[in-house]
Design a protein around this motif. Structure first.
Motif, short mmCIF file in Angstrom:
data_model
loop_
_atom_site.label_atom_id
_atom_site.label_comp_id
_atom_site.label_asym_id
_atom_site.label_seq_id
_atom_site.Cartn_x
_atom_site.Cartn_y
_atom_site.Cartn_z
N ILE A 256 13.39 -0.81 4.27
CA ILE A 256 12.74 -0.31 3.05
C ILE A 256 12.27 -1.47 2.19
CG2 ILE A 256 14.91 -0.14 1.76
CD1 ILE A 256 11.89 2.24 1.56
N GLY A 257 12.99 -2.60 2.23
CA GLY A 257 12.53 -3.78 1.50
C GLY A 257 11.24 -4.33 2.08
N LEU A 258 11.16 -4.37 3.41
CA LEU A 258 9.93 -4.84 4.06
C LEU A 258 8.78 -3.87 3.83
CD1 LEU A 258 8.46 -6.81 5.88
CD2 LEU A 258 9.40 -5.62 7.86
N LEU A 259 9.08 -2.57 3.78
CA LEU A 259 8.02 -1.58 3.54
C LEU A 259 7.42 -1.77 2.15
CD1 LEU A 259 6.96 0.82 5.27
CD2 LEU A 259 8.35 2.30 3.83
N ASP A 260 8.25 -2.01 1.15
CA ASP A 260 7.73 -2.26 -0.20
C ASP A 260 6.91 -3.55 -0.25
OD1 ASP A 260 8.96 0.04 -1.07
OD2 ASP A 260 10.76 -0.97 -1.77
N ASP A 261 7.38 -4.58 0.45
CA ASP A 261 6.61 -5.84 0.48
C ASP A 261 5.25 -5.64 1.16
OD1 ASP A 261 8.71 -7.07 -0.77
OD2 ASP A 261 9.57 -7.91 1.07
N LEU A 262 5.23 -4.86 2.22
CA LEU A 262 3.97 -4.60 2.91
C LEU A 262 2.99 -3.84 2.01
CD1 LEU A 262 5.04 -3.66 6.55
CD2 LEU A 262 3.78 -5.67 5.82
N ASP A 263 3.51 -2.89 1.23
CA ASP A 263 2.63 -2.15 0.30
C ASP A 263 2.00 -3.09 -0.72
OD1 ASP A 263 3.07 0.27 1.54
OD2 ASP A 263 4.77 0.80 0.27
N LYS A 264 2.82 -4.03 -1.24
CA LYS A 264 2.28 -4.98 -2.21
C LYS A 264 1.22 -5.88 -1.57
CE LYS A 264 6.55 -5.18 -4.92
NZ LYS A 264 7.68 -6.04 -5.36
N GLU A 265 1.50 -6.35 -0.37
CA GLU A 265 0.54 -7.22 0.31
C GLU A 265 -0.75 -6.47 0.65
OE1 GLU A 265 0.71 -10.44 0.89
OE2 GLU A 265 2.63 -10.56 -0.14
N LEU A 266 -0.60 -5.23 1.11
CA LEU A 266 -1.80 -4.45 1.44
C LEU A 266 -2.66 -4.22 0.21
CD1 LEU A 266 -0.45 -1.78 3.96
CD2 LEU A 266 -2.30 -3.40 4.36
N ASN A 267 -2.03 -3.90 -0.92
CA ASN A 267 -2.80 -3.69 -2.15
C ASN A 267 -3.49 -4.99 -2.60
OD1 ASN A 267 -2.15 -0.98 -2.41
ND2 ASN A 267 -0.28 -1.40 -3.54
N THR A 268 -2.78 -6.10 -2.47
CA THR A 268 -3.37 -7.39 -2.86
C THR A 268 -4.56 -7.73 -1.97
OG1 THR A 268 -1.21 -8.15 -3.61
CG2 THR A 268 -2.88 -9.82 -3.23
N TYR A 269 -4.40 -7.60 -0.67
CA TYR A 269 -5.49 -7.91 0.26
C TYR A 269 -6.67 -6.95 0.08
CZ TYR A 269 -2.55 -11.19 2.88
OH TYR A 269 -1.78 -12.25 3.25
N ALA A 270 -6.37 -5.68 -0.13
CA ALA A 270 -7.45 -4.70 -0.28
C ALA A 270 -8.26 -4.98 -1.55
CB ALA A 270 -6.87 -3.29 -0.32
N MET A 271 -7.59 -5.32 -2.63
CA MET A 271 -8.33 -5.66 -3.86
C MET A 271 -9.15 -6.93 -3.66
SD MET A 271 -7.85 -3.26 -5.89
CE MET A 271 -8.70 -4.03 -7.25
N ARG A 272 -8.62 -7.87 -2.87
CA ARG A 272 -9.38 -9.10 -2.61
C ARG A 272 -10.64 -8.78 -1.82
NH1 ARG A 272 -9.59 -12.99 -5.47
NH2 ARG A 272 -7.29 -13.00 -5.58
N ASN B 281 -8.48 2.38 0.58
CA ASN B 281 -8.53 0.95 0.94
C ASN B 281 -8.72 0.73 2.44
OD1 ASN B 281 -8.17 0.12 -1.71
ND2 ASN B 281 -5.94 0.12 -1.54
N ILE B 282 -8.04 1.54 3.26
CA ILE B 282 -8.15 1.37 4.71
C ILE B 282 -9.55 1.75 5.19
CG2 ILE B 282 -7.14 1.98 6.93
CD1 ILE B 282 -5.32 0.38 5.03
N HIS B 283 -10.09 2.85 4.68
CA HIS B 283 -11.46 3.23 5.03
C HIS B 283 -12.46 2.20 4.55
CE1 HIS B 283 -10.24 7.77 5.33
NE2 HIS B 283 -9.82 7.04 6.35
N TYR B 284 -12.19 1.61 3.40
CA TYR B 284 -13.09 0.56 2.88
C TYR B 284 -13.10 -0.63 3.82
CZ TYR B 284 -15.30 -2.48 -0.58
OH TYR B 284 -16.18 -3.32 -1.24
N ALA B 285 -11.89 -1.06 4.29
CA ALA B 285 -11.82 -2.21 5.20
C ALA B 285 -12.52 -1.90 6.52
CB ALA B 285 -10.36 -2.59 5.44
#
Length: 450
Positions: free
Chosen positions: A164-180, A199-203
């Motif tokens: 669950i800790g890794l899942l939360d970290d992945l969500d943060k990273e995905l949001n950061t990369y998608a905004m970039r 975000n996924i459809h945008y990528a």
């Protein structure tokens, strides 16, 4: 009287030669300062040596559970007939007495005697030297540590906490990369941010399209709905964005690949977490869901630690800062913490969220204890409690609907009881009192009375 002593090499039975010295606990340690004086207090009666490390490990694990192993039971039956046995563990003594019918003693004198035997162990047991005992102790301790780690119930909880800790970290990273990606590609095609929200459809769209000039001749049907695809192609023709070169597009596409790969790994990790939660805590999962249940376990440290908490603590778990701030400023305390994200709380109206979260926390505390300490591995208890909570939620909403439906009716008349009324006169209502007063005033005016 005999004394049972456990060593890494095997079990030893010592005969107490002078039981009168056990009455003087303070002076007992002085008898074991030298080997000669120790031999006057106890003597070795029998010794059962372990054949291999596996047998020593089995005996050690049984002793940790306060139960005699098969080899120990056989050893005691052979040498403890009609004798009283002194043991270091009262629970082990009760188990020996129950299974072997041997009277056992556990008191301060026995503990001090065992402490003295330990200091002179190599002198009291012939053939057991300190150079042999040290490697045996080290090997047995390592084997016991591996065994406890292998069969630890907390080990699975650790996997859930890490997942669950890794899942939360992945969500943060995905949001950061998608905004970039949106900021980077937005210089070339700013209208795409408004058209494609996911975000996924945008990528995927950016990776497929590249330059916006290619949008007219590409097929986006596998990624976007038809109306969104049409809007995208129309906006690409009249876009106000700047031009970008191939090197910029290559780096943007590589970032899109990173987002898509992280998204796929997140989906796999969620499936892993879901299967783990259904195995470890099926009742808690049935009540609050996989993510909320995993966050509760991670916040509590382990499932067993969480099982020790009452329902009131489970309710506000995750809102500790708000709780202490409310207590410090003497404001109202929070009604929910992590449990707020459960689907049952989300379905409730704002005015009912506090009641539902309190009921859900009480049922969740029972479900956690059932998962942590129960023998059954099904989720029947969690499903039953969830059905009860859903019925309570419907009852609260129905009661509220009933109140709002009856609010349009007029207020009931409040009848005043007249204690001096005559028999059969009935109750005097405020309307009757008002009409009587008006009639009397008109009558007085007509008659000219003041």
């Amino acid at each position: 009287m005999l004394v049972l002593f456990e060593t890494p090499a095997g079990f030893a039975l010592f005969k107490v030669l002078d039981e009168g010295k056990l009455n003087k606990v303070e002076d007992l340690s002085k008898e074991f300062l030298a080997a000669d004086s120790a031999r006057k207090v106890v003597s070795l009666k029998a010794f059962s040596k372990f054949e291999n490390t596996a047998e020593a490990l089995e005996a050690a694990t049984k002793l940790l559970e306060s139960t005699p192993s098969k080899g120990l039971r056989k050893f005691l039956r052979a040498h403890c007939d009609g004798e009283t046995l002194g043991v270091a563990d009262s629970k082990l003594g009760n188990a020996i007495k129950e299974k072997l019918k041997i009277d056992c003693i556990h008191n301060t004198s026995v503990m001090e005697l065992l402490r003295g035997v330990r200091t002179q162990l190599t002198e009291l047991i012939s053939g057991l030297g300190a150079q042999d005992l040290a490697p045996m102790s080290l090997g047995l301790s390592h084997s016991l540590s591996r065994y406890k780690l292998k069969f630890s119930a907390d080990k699975v909880d650790t996997m859930i906490v890490q997942a669950i800790g890794l899942l939360d970290d992945l969500d943060k990273e995905l949001n950061t990369y998608a905004m970039r990606i949106r900021e980077w590609y937005g210089w070339h095609f700013p209208e795409l941010t408004r058209i494609v929200q996911d975000n996924i459809h945008y990528a995927k769209t950016v990776k497929l399209m590249g330059d916006r000039a290619n949008a007219a001749k590409l097929d986006f049907s596998e990624i976007l709905p038809e109306e969104v695809e049409t809007e995208l192609k129309e906006a690409a023709v009249i876009s106000m964005g700047t031009e970008v070169n191939d090197l910029d597009l290559m780096n943007i596409k590589e970032l899109c690949d990173q987002v898509l790969s992280l998204s796929e790994y997140r989906a796999q990790l969620y499936d892993y977490l879901k299967s783990r939660m259904n195995t470890v805590a099926p009742n808690l999962t049935a009540l609050v869901g996989e993510l909320v249940g995993a966050r509760l376990i991670a916040h509590g440290g382990s499932l067993l630690n969480l099982a020790k908490q009452p329902g009131s603590t489970v309710q506000i778990l995750g809102a500790e800062k708000a709780l202490f701030r409310a207590l410090k400023t003497k404001h109202s305390t929070p009604k929910y913490g992590l449990i707020y994200h459960a689907s049952l709380v989300g379905q409730a109206a704002p005015k009912h969220k506090g009641k539902i979260s309190r009921s859900l926390a009480a049922k969740a505390a029972l479900a956690i204890r059932c998962d942590a300490l129960g023998d059954d591995q099904d989720n029947s208890m969690g499903l039953e409690n969830r059905a009860k909570l859903e019925a309570r939620l419907r009852a609260l909403e129905g009661k509220e609907l009933g109140r709002s439906a009856g609010s349009a009716k007029g207020k009931p008349k409040i009848e005043v009881y007249d204690k001096d009324r005559k028999k059969g006169a009935g109750l005097i209502t405020p309307a009757k009192l008002q009409s009587c007063s008006r009639f009397s005033s008109r009558a007085n005016n007509k008659l000219g009375c003041s």
